[in-house]
Design a protein around this motif. Structure first.
Motif, PDB file in Angstrom:
ATOM      1  N   LYS A 116       0.655  -1.327  -0.044  1.00 35.09           N
ATOM      2  CA  LYS A 116      -0.040   0.143   0.188  1.00 35.09           C
ATOM      3  C   LYS A 116       0.842   1.308  -0.085  1.00 35.09           C
ATOM      4  CE  LYS A 116      -3.924  -2.055   2.401  1.00 35.09           C
ATOM      5  NZ  LYS A 116      -4.882  -1.909   3.608  1.00 35.09           N
ATOM      6  N   ASN A 117       1.969   1.355   0.761  1.00 39.48           N
ATOM      7  CA  ASN A 117       2.977   2.549   0.811  1.00 39.48           C
ATOM      8  C   ASN A 117       4.137   1.819   1.449  1.00 39.48           C
ATOM      9  OD1 ASN A 117       3.965   4.863   1.605  1.00 39.48           O
ATOM     10  ND2 ASN A 117       2.436   5.762   2.663  1.00 39.48           N
ATOM     11  N   THR A 118       5.241   2.352   0.558  1.00 41.95           N
ATOM     12  CA  THR A 118       6.504   1.555   0.960  1.00 41.95           C
ATOM     13  C   THR A 118       6.864   2.197   2.252  1.00 41.95           C
ATOM     14  OG1 THR A 118       7.334   3.426  -0.578  1.00 41.95           O
ATOM     15  CG2 THR A 118       7.046   1.109  -1.447  1.00 41.95           C
ATOM     16  N   SER A 119       6.681   3.166   2.732  1.00 41.10           N
ATOM     17  CA  SER A 119       7.215   3.795   4.016  1.00 41.10           C
ATOM     18  C   SER A 119       6.497   3.104   5.127  1.00 41.10           C
ATOM     19  CB  SER A 119       6.732   5.472   3.938  1.00 41.10           C
ATOM     20  OG  SER A 119       5.226   5.686   3.947  1.00 41.10           O
ATOM     21  N   LEU A 120       5.380   2.424   5.056  1.00 37.07           N
ATOM     22  CA  LEU A 120       4.975   1.739   6.209  1.00 37.07           C
ATOM     23  C   LEU A 120       5.657   0.764   6.886  1.00 37.07           C
ATOM     24  CD1 LEU A 120       1.038   2.047   5.123  1.00 37.07           C
ATOM     25  CD2 LEU A 120       2.467   3.818   6.561  1.00 37.07           C
ATOM     26  N   CYS A 121       6.363  -0.052   5.730  1.00 34.54           N
ATOM     27  CA  CYS A 121       7.042  -1.222   6.150  1.00 34.54           C
ATOM     28  C   CYS A 121       8.348  -1.404   5.175  1.00 34.54           C
ATOM     29  CB  CYS A 121       6.050  -2.628   6.120  1.00 34.54           C
ATOM     30  SG  CYS A 121       6.921  -4.037   6.850  1.00 34.54           S
ATOM     31  N   GLU A 122       9.397  -1.975   5.969  1.00 34.68           N
ATOM     32  CA  GLU A 122      10.467  -2.158   5.078  1.00 34.68           C
ATOM     33  C   GLU A 122      10.682  -3.484   4.242  1.00 34.68           C
ATOM     34  OE1 GLU A 122      13.674  -1.609   7.873  1.00 34.68           O
ATOM     35  OE2 GLU A 122      13.072   0.413   8.418  1.00 34.68           O
ATOM     36  N   ASN A 123      10.045  -4.382   4.752  1.00 36.67           N
ATOM     37  CA  ASN A 123       9.958  -5.624   4.170  1.00 36.67           C
ATOM     38  C   ASN A 123       9.392  -5.595   2.658  1.00 36.67           C
ATOM     39  OD1 ASN A 123      11.305  -7.601   5.791  1.00 36.67           O
ATOM     40  ND2 ASN A 123       9.226  -8.255   6.846  1.00 36.67           N
ATOM     41  N   ASN A 124      10.437  -5.994   1.778  1.00 38.47           N
ATOM     42  CA  ASN A 124      10.047  -5.944   0.156  1.00 38.47           C
ATOM     43  C   ASN A 124       9.535  -7.228  -0.243  1.00 38.47           C
ATOM     44  OD1 ASN A 124      10.232  -4.888  -2.401  1.00 38.47           O
ATOM     45  ND2 ASN A 124      12.021  -3.793  -2.143  1.00 38.47           N
ATOM     46  N   GLU A 125       9.294  -7.425  -1.579  1.00 35.67           N
ATOM     47  CA  GLU A 125       9.021  -8.534  -2.030  1.00 35.67           C
ATOM     48  C   GLU A 125       9.769  -9.818  -2.339  1.00 35.67           C
ATOM     49  OE1 GLU A 125       8.092  -7.228  -6.100  1.00 35.67           O
ATOM     50  OE2 GLU A 125      10.111  -7.831  -7.059  1.00 35.67           O
TER      51      GLU A 125
END
Length: 578
Positions: free
Chosen positions: A357-366
């Protein structure tokens, strides 16, 4: 002989008139209060215009709006905006409660106006905000006004609860399918048919999204002519009013200042009133729908037939924010199809829901799906990934951070597995390398492709990297530059100027892409302002180009002029106050 002296009339400077405005407000809609508002407006009009030392700056009035917040008071915000624009010197108001019933809003507004040199006069309390003890008195009296508002709210809530105990609803809430006639709800036939269809669709196994799309295709809208949405359909499915009964106090307002509505989940008593109006849905159907909603809620995404679920759905959990991972599918260029893309033209990966939803909300990537399956196979000791074995043995997979997976087994035990992304390596196959080499050869020789004639032909003399094309938008105009992306310090050049210099080197009146590619091997940017053209026959020629240096916005002359201007404004303001 008599001496006669003429005494000239001295011009007496009249003091500048103060620009005075007034603010009025009533919070409830009634004939008596509407009359009160008009009386306030007339009173302030006469008061200001009859004072020779004042200049009328307007009366701002908010009607039927609470004073506990400034957000919905359009006239109040317009008055503050005019104050900031320098149109008002004094504000008159009847009392503190008319100005604001929120202590924080009142003090913030008065302090802001005080910074602007604007005084607020409260007639009832006889307080002037610019006086020495003005803020202290305002703080005390504003607290009383706020508590008065809280007391009124408690009285209103007490009266509402007493009516609930007698089975009388508090107000007339709009319900789709019904209309109020006096104190009774009466069925609207064509709306009732839509309600029945919503319930029947849900019992037939359709999701709310399917009903939404079905209504949209048939042109069925809400009472306001809007499209039926998922939340609107859910409201219909959970509203017990359609059974001919009323459930009172389903939500409440906890704080009269914030006025935030809270769903009543047991904090306060509720009152169920039977047989108050004609039903649209029988109680048995309503209970069947509630049970079906609970069943689907328990199943989660597996209950929605429109979702493409896999064995990993609801199994991957983010260790940073606690969200579930969701499957993301992205289309890719078919020529980059490799082992990483099991389906031609598509790339599948699992992303943290909050990060998606928003990359700033969580650091875990794909996590690429192919790598996820490979890790599962290694942990389970399988040669190939098997969905059935995975579902039987793995309870969930925790992802504490990027590059680590924690496999939690159903029979107990946890196994950690590290992984590293090999997406770039897997995509860059020998076949793609051969295609790239062939394209580069054809481009350098024949100019095949949609790229510019300068692509791959300009080299930075400082770092040896290829100079790239960059576009900038300035003043509604696109400017194209050729610059080195590294921090080499060599300034770039505009594409128009580069074409002019290249045409001059080739002895042409206008730039010709084909002639340039046939004769020039490459261009080297030796330093800022100097380029070297290397021909295919080995001959070299140098050319200088213009370096545009940005002029500083604040020159000594501008600073001096601004300083003089500020001094004049201060003097004018000082003279105006005297």
């Amino acid at each position: 002989m008599k001496t006669i002296k003429k005494i000239d009339v001295k011009s007496i400077a009249l003091p500048a008139r103060k620009r005075v405005a007034a603010y009025a407000r009533v919070s409830m809609e009634s004939d008596r209060l509407a009359h009160s508002l008009s009386t306030q407006i007339s009173y302030y009009n006469d008061l200001i215009q009859n004072n020779p030392e004042w200049e009328f700056a307007g009366v701002y009035a908010d009607s039927f709006i609470s004073g506990t917040s400034v957000e919905r008071r359009a006239e109040f915000k317009r008055m503050i905006k005019d104050c900031e624009d320098g149109k008002i010197d004094i504000i008159l108001t009847k009392s503190i409660s008319r100005f604001a019933r929120n202590t924080v809003d009142l003090l913030n507004t008065v302090r802001r106006l005080k910074e602007l040199g604007i005084e607020v006069q409260f007639e009832k309390e006889r307080i002037r905000s610019l006086s020495g003890d003005g803020e202290l008195m305002l703080t005390l009296l504003a607290s009383f006004a706020q508590e008065e508002s809280r007391s009124i709210s408690e009285n209103v809530k007490w009266g509402a609860r007493k009516r609930f105990q007698k089975g009388i609803p508090h107000g007339r809430v709009r319900v789709f399918g019904y209309q109020w006639e006096g104190d009774h709800l009466v069925v609207i036939p064509h709306e009732a048919e839509i309600v029945k269809r919503i319930y029947q669709n849900y019992l037939d196994g359709k999701s709310r999204f399917e009903t939404e799309r079905e209504f949209a295709s048939e042109g069925i809208t809400t009472r306001n002519g809007c499209r039926w949405r998922d939340h609107s359909i859910k409201t219909v499915l959970t509203n017990i009013t359609y059974t001919g009964n009323l459930l009172l106090q389903k939500e409440f307002t906890d704080d009269p200042i914030t006025k935030k509505h809270i769903k009543n989940t047991g904090q306060l008593p509720q009152y169920f009133v039977e047989n108050t109006h004609e039903p649209i849905i029988d109680m048995k159907t309503f209970r069947l729908v509630q049970n079906e909603m609970a069943r689907r809620r328990e199943l989660g995404p597996f209950a929605n037939k429109s979702l493409n679920t896999t064995c990993f759905t609801r199994k991957l959990r983010c260790g940073k924010c606690g969200s579930s991972f969701i499957r993301c599918t992205r289309s890719t260029n078919a020529k980059y199809h490799s082992a990483l893309h099991p389906i031609n033209g598509y790339y599948r990966a699992w992303n943290c829901g909050r990060h998606h939803k928003n990359t700033s909300l969580c650091e875990n990537n794909e996590i690429p799906e192919i790598i996820l399956k490979k890790c599962c196979s290694e942990v389970l000791g399988l040669d190939e990934f098997d969905e059935q074995i995975f579902s039987k043995r793995i309870e969930r997979i925790d992802v504490p951070y990027q590059g680590l997976l924690l496999f939690n087994f159903i029979e107990g035990g946890v196994i950690s597995k590290e992984w590293h992304s090999t997406a770039r390596t897997d995509c860059w196959t020998d076949e793609l390398k051969a295609q790239q080499k062939k394209w580069l050869k054809d481009y350098r020789v024949k100019g095949v492709g949609p790229h510019s004639a300068f692509t791959t032909r300009i080299i930075c003399g400082c770092c040896g990297d290829t100079v790239k094309r960059q576009a900038e938008h300035k003043s509604r105009k696109q400017l194209v530059f050729w610059r080195c992306r590294n921090s080499c310090g060599i300034r770039g050049i505009r594409e128009e100027e580069l074409k002019e210099i290249s045409a001059g080197i080739l002895g042409l009146e206008e730039f010709d892409s084909e002639a340039f590619m046939n004769r020039i091997d490459h261009i080297t940017m030796v330093r800022s302002g100097l380029m070297e053209f290397t021909f295919k026959n080995g001959h070299t020629e140098q050319a200088e180009y213009c370096i545009k240096v940005r002029q500083p916005k604040w020159t000594d002359e501008r600073r001096k002029a601004m300083s003089e201007r500020l001094k004049q404004l201060k003097e004018a303001k000082k003279n105006g106050c005297k």
